[in-house]
Every structure is written in C-alpha cells, then in structure tokens.
Design an enzyme around this catalytic site. Structure first.
Site, PDB file in Angstrom:
ATOM      1  CB  CYS A 131       2.628  -7.195   0.788  1.00 32.84           C
ATOM      2  SG  CYS A 131       4.340  -6.809   0.482  1.00 32.84           S
ATOM      3  CB  CYS A 134       4.317  -7.779  -2.534  1.00 32.08           C
ATOM      4  SG  CYS A 134       4.904  -8.158  -0.903  1.00 32.08           S
ATOM      5  CG  ASP A 135       0.699  -7.355  -4.172  1.00 36.66           C
ATOM      6  OD1 ASP A 135       1.492  -8.051  -4.831  1.00 36.66           O
ATOM      7  OD2 ASP A 135       0.024  -7.797  -3.229  1.00 36.66           O
TER       8      ASP A 135
END
Ligand code: NAP
Length: 309
Positions: A131, A134-135
């Site tokens: 992701c 997300c990261d």
C-alpha cells in the site's frame, strides 16, 4: 436476533447497509480488520460518479458509513470467526460472541495478492509493502529508488503516487504492455520518474540477512537474464484474493475463491446474499461494488418480507 448482518464495510457492505437501514431493518454491519475496505488505502478516487474533482478514498468511505448510520445502520468493529449456514437462523461468531441472523450479506471484499516469495514474507513491513498511500511517505523511502510490481491500475496508481517521494520508481511487469486502463497507463508511462522494466519478474527481494530491503533480483522472462536493482522499498500491486475462506464448503466458490451467486445476489443458501469484490473478478470497481451492495440489500429485504408474511 438480527434481521440483517452485513459482513464487510467496503463500498458493497456500506451501500447494502444504507439500503437495508432505509428499509428499517437496522442492519448490523461488521467491519472485519479493515474498516472501510481497500478503498481506504487508495489516494484520490477519480471515477466515483458525483465527485468531479475526485475524492480521497478514506473520506469517501467515511461518508458512506455516516450516510448508512444516519438511517440506523449499526457499524461494529468486529471480525467474523465462524459461520454456520446449515440452518436458519444463521449463526455467526464475532470476536468470540454469538450472533444470530435471519439474513446475511457477504461483502467481505478481497485482500492483496502476494508474490509468494520467502524473502517477501520475511521483509514484509521492513521495506516490502502492499500500500503506497499507507507507507509511501515513510522516511525510509524518501529520495530512494523504489520498486512497484504489477501492470494493472493498482500498480500504475502506486507508482504514480510514489513519484512524490522516490528518486526513481521501477515498475516491474511480467509482460511488455500494461493491463491498466488506457488513461492510467498513459499517465504512468509519461511520468519521467517511472522506469518500466518489461517482461520481468522479481525472483528475490534483498536483503534478508540485513533484515531490510536493499534491492530486488529480477529475471527477464524471455532471455532468463538476471539483474539486481537497488531499491529501498518494494510495493507489490499484483491483484487481489477474495476474502471468502470462511464460507468454503457452504456456498459455491469458483477455483479462485470468488463467490458464485445462484441468481442475482442470492447464493445457493436461501437468505445469504453476496456483493462486491468477493464475488466479482471482472469489474472490481468502487461503483460496481456499490451497485452490487444495493442489489443485495433489495434481495435481502424481499426475502425477509416473504419470510415474515
Ligand atoms: P489486476 O487488474 O488484476 O492487475 C494485476 C496485475 O498484476 C496484472 O498486470 C498482472 O499481470 C500482474 N500479476 C498478477 N499476478 C502476478 C504475479 N504472481 N507476479 C507478477 N505479476 C502478477 O489488479 P489491480 O491492478 O489491483 O486492479 C484490480 C481492479 O481494480 C481492476 O478492475 C482495476 O481497474 C481496479 N482499479 C481501479 C483503479 C482506478 O480506476 N483508479 C485503481 C486501482 C484498481 P498480467 O497483466 O500479465 O495478468
């Protein structure tokens, strides 16, 4: 006794929640481990009708939940551990607690497919991720070369997003053309920070000994030649696997685990309906999942009306 239990809070589950709530059925909506579903991990959603400027995936899902709750849906953080569909009312175990339901709408979505490499699992969260939104902004990835694996819309989206942080993004795809939609593919390939690596597969993620990602070993599928690309992160975006293991043997699943409905949204078990990515390997769009959630809600409502006549 619940009239309707909805498993999942992605586009399908929350749309089913909205419709069943408006039908005064006060659905119990179970989030699973990822409230809002996979769309919460995406950045801007540009193809959901009604948002000409696009909308952040997390915000879209938050709005859907609020809309369903406004009409009486009860969204509960909880994971279904087991189900018994052998007799009605159906029995579920949710975080250890028993729940009984007259109808169930399965909208459990899909999870990220993994490459299946040992080094991938050993380095997950140590540079291997599924992701970008997300990261991607983590300090470890800033101004570093990054790798995205895949050739679909997800891979293009991840690669484009990562150009904000990376020095270069290698897009490694096993064929010589992208599967992604034309607009996404063109945008991706026009980005000077994205370097496609065609006809290639990742055979190993380095470096397990150092306990962090330092590169990938890549094999050309035509020539067999191998090379190592240095990178600080590997973003795997090679599709999805339906979250349907719980229902194995109870309702019909195809060879990849997608639920096969019997008619409309109805499964072979009367009172059990299905919607969204757990049953759709063809379209898999936010809007089609929402439409399937609507259909499942209407089918469940009609089933209950007939049952309680
Ligand atoms: P996808 O369309 O199924 O693409 C998966 C990609 O990964 C394909 O290019 C596939 O290669 C490759 N792949 C699969 N298994 C592999 C393996 N073991 N090793 C290496 N490569 C592998 O999945 P997706 O990109 O996640 O998209 C899923 C759905 O969501 C699609 O319908 C897409 O349109 C939609 N989506 C839409 C948007 C958007 O509109 N903004 C964004 C994201 C996703 P091959 O091409 O060779 O099969």
């Amino acid at each position: 006794m619940e009239k309707v239990v909805i498993i999942g809070t992605g586009c399908a589950g929350l749309t089913a929640a909205l419709y069943t709530a408006r039908a005064n059925l006060a659905p119990l909506v179970l989030t699973g481990t990822m409230p809002g579903g996979l769309l919460t991990t995406t950045s801007i959603v540009e193809n959901f009708p009604g948002f000409p400027e696009g909308i952040d995936g997390y915000e879209l899902m938050t709005r859907m939940q609020k809309q369903a709750e406004r009409f009486g849906a009860r969204v509960q953080f909880g994971t279904v551990e087991s189900v018994d569909l052998s007799r009605s009312p159906f029995k579920l175990t949710v975080d250890g607690e028993p729940v009984e339901a007259q109808t169930i709408i399965i909208a459990s979505g899909a999870g990220h497919r993994h490459l299946g490499l040992e080094s991938e699992s050993l380095l997950e969260k140590k540079g291997v991720t599924y992701c970008a939104t997300c990261d991607g902004a983590l300090p470890m990835f800033r101004n570093q070369p990054l790798v995205v694996v895949g050739g679909g819309d997800s891979a293009c989206e991840e690669a484009t997003y990562l150009t904000r942080f990376a020095s270069v993004v290698y897009l490694i795809h096993r064929r010589d053309s992208l599967r992604a939609s034309k607009i996404m593919a063109e945008r991706t390939l026009a980005n000077p920070k994205i370097k496609p690596v065609w006809n290639s597969v990742v055979t190993e993620i380095l470096d397990v000994k150092k306990d962090t990602v330092t590169g990938v070993r890549v094999k050309d599928v035509n020539t067999g030649a191998e090379q190592v690309l240095d990178c600080a992160g590997v973003f795997v975006a090679i599709g999805h696997v339906p979250n349907t293991q719980l229902f194995n043997g109870m309702i019909d699943l195809d060879e990849n685990g997608y639920v096969i409905p019997k008619e409309g949204s109805a499964t072979k078990v009367p009172g059990v309906f299905v919607a969204g990515d757990c049953s759709d390997h063809v379209y898999r769009q936010a809007i089609t999942a929402a439409g399937m959630g609507c259909a499942a809600a209407i089918d469940a409502e009609r089933y209950l009306a007939a049952l309680n006549q």
